[in-house]
Design an enzyme around this catalytic site. Structure first.
Site, mmCIF file in Angstrom:
data_model
loop_
_atom_site.group_PDB
_atom_site.id
_atom_site.type_symbol
_atom_site.label_atom_id
_atom_site.label_comp_id
_atom_site.label_asym_id
_atom_site.label_seq_id
_atom_site.Cartn_x
_atom_site.Cartn_y
_atom_site.Cartn_z
ATOM 1 N N ASP A 210 -31.203 -35.072 -18.391
ATOM 2 C CA ASP A 210 -31.287 -36.035 -17.290
ATOM 3 C C ASP A 210 -32.256 -37.144 -17.675
ATOM 4 O OD1 ASP A 210 -30.868 -37.206 -14.827
ATOM 5 O OD2 ASP A 210 -32.162 -35.850 -13.715
ATOM 6 N N PHE B 86 -50.541 -29.891 -16.043
ATOM 7 C CA PHE B 86 -50.620 -31.132 -15.281
ATOM 8 C C PHE B 86 -50.344 -32.300 -16.215
ATOM 9 C CE2 PHE B 86 -52.909 -34.752 -13.408
ATOM 10 C CZ PHE B 86 -52.325 -34.756 -12.152
#
Length: 334
Positions: A225, A102
């Site tokens: 990206d 997370f």
């Protein structure tokens, strides 16, 4: 929400002490995202991040992101979350998943929250100066990647090539031209410009016998990206210090300067960032052609956005190609 048994088999957690809740941010137009919270034996909580999606597209994207995250994490562990696995959900038919550490981005917009550890510029420089691993079955690092990766919703060709110029011309520029023609129809001017760029500008600017005084370049892992929306400050695991981090990668083994193309296209990094970065990761020789190489790498992302969204991104691609062809190409082919 109940934890799917396929994910329970991957994570070292007790499903009875685990919950799943919806969580925003997916990086894919059709992905759903969730936060997995589990209570450990010592009473503390640990969090994981999960993406789910339907169809072959999600399956391909999640494998690519899993492989990308772990390639980045292996080179610079504090740069991004680690991925624990991907695959098909067991309890929900025809759905795929990806599960990672997370990443708590609650401080991403707060300039008053200091970043600990190394800066993003330093981490990116470390990434771009760490030689890529040798792929299985090969005797040296290669350009390409062991999985298909998706830049936006575009699944990219990543077959291994020994030549960076050949990989960039064939697996990026010619590949994305075919995607664009499939989306937008045949465009003779765009087709001819891309083909001429591949034949003349690519070997002239990034040819293997040209870079670094003929010594060529060593493949490194790139994000693929890295626009400003895929970089922030956060806490990996949801605990501990806040660091500069990246996410939603579309990696490959490439030239270190490849990431700089999309960074330039969308901005957000600035001269101070690049100064620190290049103090640790030198510009490739010939340095005088650095700006043109970055523009050549930016070209792919204009073409990709044109393939995905059409419209005004065509003009950006055409402008770059005409300028580079005017400088490096055969003027008779313009």
């Amino acid at each position: 929400m109940k934890l799917d048994s396929a994910i329970a088999s991957i994570l070292p957690i007790d499903p009875a002490n685990t919950s799943v809740s919806s969580h925003g941010g997916g990086g894919m137009s059709s992905a759903s995202t969730s936060k997995i919270t589990t209570k450990l034996d010592d009473g503390t909580e640990k969090h994981f991040f999960m993406k789910t999606g339907s169809g072959k597209e999600a399956e391909v994207m999640f494998e690519g992101e899993h492989t990308s995250l772990n390639a980045l994490h292996n080179a610079v562990p504090s740069l991004c979350p680690q991925s624990y696995g991907f695959g098909q959900l067991a309890d929900t038919p025809n759905k795929s998943f990806l599960v990672t550490d997370f990443l708590d981005l609650s401080s991403r917009r707060s300039s008053s929250t200091p970043s600990t550890g190394h800066s993003l510029a330093a981490k990116l420089a470390k990434l771009h100066t760490t030689p890529a691993p040798t792929p299985e079955g090969y005797t040296k690092p290669m350009f390409g990647f062991p999985a298909t990766t998706c830049c936006g919703d575009t699944p990219q060709e990543n077959g291994y090539r020994e030549s960076w110029a050949d990989f960039y011309a064939d697996s990026r520029l010619r590949f994305i031209l075919r995607r664009s023609e499939k989306s937008n129809g045949r465009d003779k001017e765009l087709h001819d410009l891309v083909e001429t760029t591949c034949k003349t500008v690519v070997p002239r600017l990034i040819g293997d016998d040209h870079l670094n005084n003929g010594k060529g370049i060593t493949p490194v892992v790139v994000h693929g990206d890295l626009w400003s929306g895929n970089a922030s400050r956060g806490s990996i695991g949801g605990k501990g210090s806040v660091e500069d981090v990246v996410y939603d990668p579309s990696s490959c083994y490439a030239h270190s300067e490849y990431d700089l193309g999309i960074m330039k296209m969308f901005g957000g990094f600035g001269e101070t960032f690049l100064k620190e970065y290049h103090e640790l990761c030198s510009k490739t020789e010939p340095v005088a052609e650095y700006d043109d190489r970055v523009a050549l790498y930016e070209l792919y992302h204009h073409l990709n956005h044109h393939a995905l969204f059409g419209g005004g991104y065509r003009s950006g691609a055409v402008t770059i190609m005409k300028r580079l062809l005017g400088k490096y190409g055969d003027r008779g082919e313009l």
